[in-house]
Motif scaffolding. Sequence first.
Motif, PDB file in Angstrom:
ATOM      1  N   GLU A  26       0.860  -1.173   0.000  1.00  0.00           N
ATOM      2  CA  GLU A  26       0.000   0.000   0.000  1.00  0.00           C
ATOM      3  C   GLU A  26       0.890   1.213   0.000  1.00  0.00           C
ATOM      4  O   GLU A  26       1.909   1.249   0.685  1.00  0.00           O
ATOM      5  N   MET A  27       0.530   2.194  -0.773  1.00  0.00           N
ATOM      6  CA  MET A  27       1.316   3.412  -0.849  1.00  0.00           C
ATOM      7  C   MET A  27       0.391   4.584  -0.621  1.00  0.00           C
ATOM      8  O   MET A  27      -0.763   4.566  -1.047  1.00  0.00           O
ATOM      9  N   LEU A  28       0.908   5.583   0.006  1.00  0.00           N
ATOM     10  CA  LEU A  28       0.120   6.760   0.333  1.00  0.00           C
ATOM     11  C   LEU A  28       0.358   7.842  -0.705  1.00  0.00           C
ATOM     12  O   LEU A  28       1.490   8.084  -1.133  1.00  0.00           O
ATOM     13  N   THR A  29      -0.714   8.447  -1.155  1.00  0.00           N
ATOM     14  CA  THR A  29      -0.626   9.597  -2.039  1.00  0.00           C
ATOM     15  C   THR A  29      -1.639  10.619  -1.543  1.00  0.00           C
ATOM     16  O   THR A  29      -2.562  10.275  -0.810  1.00  0.00           O
ATOM     17  N   GLN A  30      -1.450  11.864  -1.915  1.00  0.00           N
ATOM     18  CA  GLN A  30      -2.294  12.926  -1.400  1.00  0.00           C
ATOM     19  C   GLN A  30      -3.017  13.618  -2.548  1.00  0.00           C
ATOM     20  O   GLN A  30      -2.443  13.824  -3.625  1.00  0.00           O
ATOM     21  N   VAL A  31      -4.266  13.980  -2.316  1.00  0.00           N
ATOM     22  CA  VAL A  31      -5.049  14.703  -3.310  1.00  0.00           C
ATOM     23  C   VAL A  31      -4.712  16.184  -3.183  1.00  0.00           C
ATOM     24  O   VAL A  31      -4.759  16.751  -2.093  1.00  0.00           O
ATOM     25  N   SER A  32      -4.359  16.802  -4.319  1.00  0.00           N
ATOM     26  CA  SER A  32      -4.014  18.226  -4.309  1.00  0.00           C
ATOM     27  C   SER A  32      -5.283  19.079  -4.223  1.00  0.00           C
ATOM     28  O   SER A  32      -6.399  18.559  -4.356  1.00  0.00           O
ATOM     29  N   THR A  33      -5.113  20.364  -4.067  1.00  0.00           N
ATOM     30  CA  THR A  33      -6.265  21.270  -4.016  1.00  0.00           C
ATOM     31  C   THR A  33      -7.009  21.279  -5.348  1.00  0.00           C
ATOM     32  O   THR A  33      -8.174  21.652  -5.402  1.00  0.00           O
ATOM     33  N   ARG A  34      -6.346  20.870  -6.420  1.00  0.00           N
ATOM     34  CA  ARG A  34      -6.978  20.786  -7.742  1.00  0.00           C
ATOM     35  C   ARG A  34      -7.568  19.405  -8.004  1.00  0.00           C
ATOM     36  O   ARG A  34      -8.026  19.114  -9.105  1.00  0.00           O
ATOM     37  N   GLY A  35      -7.540  18.515  -7.012  1.00  0.00           N
ATOM     38  CA  GLY A  35      -8.108  17.183  -7.160  1.00  0.00           C
ATOM     39  C   GLY A  35      -7.186  16.196  -7.844  1.00  0.00           C
ATOM     40  O   GLY A  35      -7.609  15.122  -8.268  1.00  0.00           O
ATOM     41  N   GLN A  36      -5.915  16.522  -7.961  1.00  0.00           N
ATOM     42  CA  GLN A  36      -4.965  15.655  -8.647  1.00  0.00           C
ATOM     43  C   GLN A  36      -4.241  14.750  -7.652  1.00  0.00           C
ATOM     44  O   GLN A  36      -4.061  15.121  -6.492  1.00  0.00           O
ATOM     45  N   ILE A  37      -3.826  13.582  -8.153  1.00  0.00           N
ATOM     46  CA  ILE A  37      -2.990  12.682  -7.354  1.00  0.00           C
ATOM     47  C   ILE A  37      -1.779  12.299  -8.188  1.00  0.00           C
ATOM     48  O   ILE A  37      -1.802  12.385  -9.408  1.00  0.00           O
ATOM     49  N   THR A  38      -0.729  11.876  -7.521  1.00  0.00           N
ATOM     50  CA  THR A  38       0.448  11.334  -8.196  1.00  0.00           C
ATOM     51  C   THR A  38       0.474   9.846  -7.913  1.00  0.00           C
ATOM     52  O   THR A  38       0.428   9.425  -6.759  1.00  0.00           O
ATOM     53  N   LEU A  39       0.523   9.054  -8.975  1.00  0.00           N
ATOM     54  CA  LEU A  39       0.650   7.611  -8.793  1.00  0.00           C
ATOM     55  C   LEU A  39       2.119   7.304  -8.549  1.00  0.00           C
ATOM     56  O   LEU A  39       2.973   7.670  -9.358  1.00  0.00           O
ATOM     57  N   PRO A  40       2.437   6.634  -7.459  1.00  0.00           N
ATOM     58  CA  PRO A  40       3.830   6.308  -7.178  1.00  0.00           C
ATOM     59  C   PRO A  40       4.452   5.499  -8.324  1.00  0.00           C
ATOM     60  O   PRO A  40       3.774   4.717  -8.994  1.00  0.00           O
ATOM     61  N   ALA A  41       5.737   5.701  -8.555  1.00  0.00           N
ATOM     62  CA  ALA A  41       6.444   5.062  -9.666  1.00  0.00           C
ATOM     63  C   ALA A  41       6.297   3.542  -9.637  1.00  0.00           C
ATOM     64  O   ALA A  41       6.102   2.912 -10.684  1.00  0.00           O
ATOM     65  N   GLU A  42       6.367   2.944  -8.455  1.00  0.00           N
ATOM     66  CA  GLU A  42       6.246   1.486  -8.347  1.00  0.00           C
ATOM     67  C   GLU A  42       4.875   1.017  -8.848  1.00  0.00           C
ATOM     68  O   GLU A  42       4.770   0.006  -9.544  1.00  0.00           O
ATOM     69  N   ILE A  43       3.849   1.761  -8.520  1.00  0.00           N
ATOM     70  CA  ILE A  43       2.489   1.428  -8.963  1.00  0.00           C
ATOM     71  C   ILE A  43       2.381   1.605 -10.480  1.00  0.00           C
ATOM     72  O   ILE A  43       1.829   0.763 -11.180  1.00  0.00           O
ATOM     73  N   ARG A  44       2.932   2.714 -11.002  1.00  0.00           N
ATOM     74  CA  ARG A  44       2.887   2.956 -12.453  1.00  0.00           C
ATOM     75  C   ARG A  44       3.602   1.843 -13.209  1.00  0.00           C
ATOM     76  O   ARG A  44       3.105   1.359 -14.229  1.00  0.00           O
ATOM     77  N   ARG A  45       4.773   1.436 -12.718  1.00  0.00           N
ATOM     78  CA  ARG A  45       5.522   0.361 -13.384  1.00  0.00           C
ATOM     79  C   ARG A  45       4.734  -0.941 -13.345  1.00  0.00           C
ATOM     80  O   ARG A  45       4.620  -1.637 -14.361  1.00  0.00           O
ATOM     81  N   ALA A  46       4.196  -1.285 -12.189  1.00  0.00           N
ATOM     82  CA  ALA A  46       3.463  -2.549 -12.050  1.00  0.00           C
ATOM     83  C   ALA A  46       2.229  -2.575 -12.933  1.00  0.00           C
ATOM     84  O   ALA A  46       1.892  -3.615 -13.509  1.00  0.00           O
ATOM     85  N   ALA A  47       1.550  -1.442 -13.095  1.00  0.00           N
ATOM     86  CA  ALA A  47       0.344  -1.368 -13.923  1.00  0.00           C
ATOM     87  C   ALA A  47       0.659  -1.004 -15.366  1.00  0.00           C
ATOM     88  O   ALA A  47      -0.248  -0.893 -16.187  1.00  0.00           O
ATOM     89  N   GLN A  48       1.944  -0.805 -15.663  1.00  0.00           N
ATOM     90  CA  GLN A  48       2.410  -0.438 -17.002  1.00  0.00           C
ATOM     91  C   GLN A  48       1.716   0.823 -17.512  1.00  0.00           C
ATOM     92  O   GLN A  48       1.286   0.908 -18.651  1.00  0.00           O
ATOM     93  N   VAL A  49       1.604   1.807 -16.632  1.00  0.00           N
ATOM     94  CA  VAL A  49       1.022   3.102 -16.980  1.00  0.00           C
ATOM     95  C   VAL A  49       2.161   4.030 -17.368  1.00  0.00           C
ATOM     96  O   VAL A  49       3.125   4.192 -16.624  1.00  0.00           O
ATOM     97  N   ARG A  50       2.055   4.613 -18.546  1.00  0.00           N
ATOM     98  CA  ARG A  50       3.090   5.506 -19.088  1.00  0.00           C
ATOM     99  C   ARG A  50       2.569   6.934 -19.157  1.00  0.00           C
ATOM    100  O   ARG A  50       1.356   7.150 -19.221  1.00  0.00           O
ATOM    101  N   PRO A  51       3.466   7.914 -19.210  1.00  0.00           N
ATOM    102  CA  PRO A  51       3.019   9.304 -19.372  1.00  0.00           C
ATOM    103  C   PRO A  51       2.161   9.431 -20.625  1.00  0.00           C
ATOM    104  O   PRO A  51       2.473   8.871 -21.671  1.00  0.00           O
ATOM    105  N   GLY A  52       1.059  10.132 -20.494  1.00  0.00           N
ATOM    106  CA  GLY A  52       0.146  10.333 -21.609  1.00  0.00           C
ATOM    107  C   GLY A  52      -0.942   9.276 -21.712  1.00  0.00           C
ATOM    108  O   GLY A  52      -1.887   9.439 -22.479  1.00  0.00           O
TER     109      GLY A  52
END
Length: 106
Positions: A26-52
């Motif tokens: 489990e990884m913690l991320t925070q919602v910004s005032t604009r409603g945005q989140i950052t997906l941790p790099a480990e999660i992005r790699r595991a889910a094969q999510v790329r920029p764009g």
Amino acid sequence: MEVKASSEKRARNRRSGVRAAAVSAEMLTQVSTRGQITLPAEIRRAAQVRPGDHLLVRVEGGRIVLEPAVIVPVERYTEERMREFAREAEMSPEELDAARKRWGLS
């Protein structure tokens, strides 16, 4: 947060020999005032999510689920393009006669 790969992406990965990594941390991320989140790099790699990449977002049983989306471009046709389609779709008298014979209409 649950991260899932789409069945199409999983099938493509199986054909190419890529194995999806299981993410159990489990990884913690925070919602910004604009409603945005950052997906941790480990999660992005595991889910094969790329920029764009585009993601479908939904709430399922009180959980936020992100899933890779497939985007299909759609062409909006101008009147000129529609006339072009009509011209290309027209049959010559010979083609029409041959089609009627094949279809048993003459």
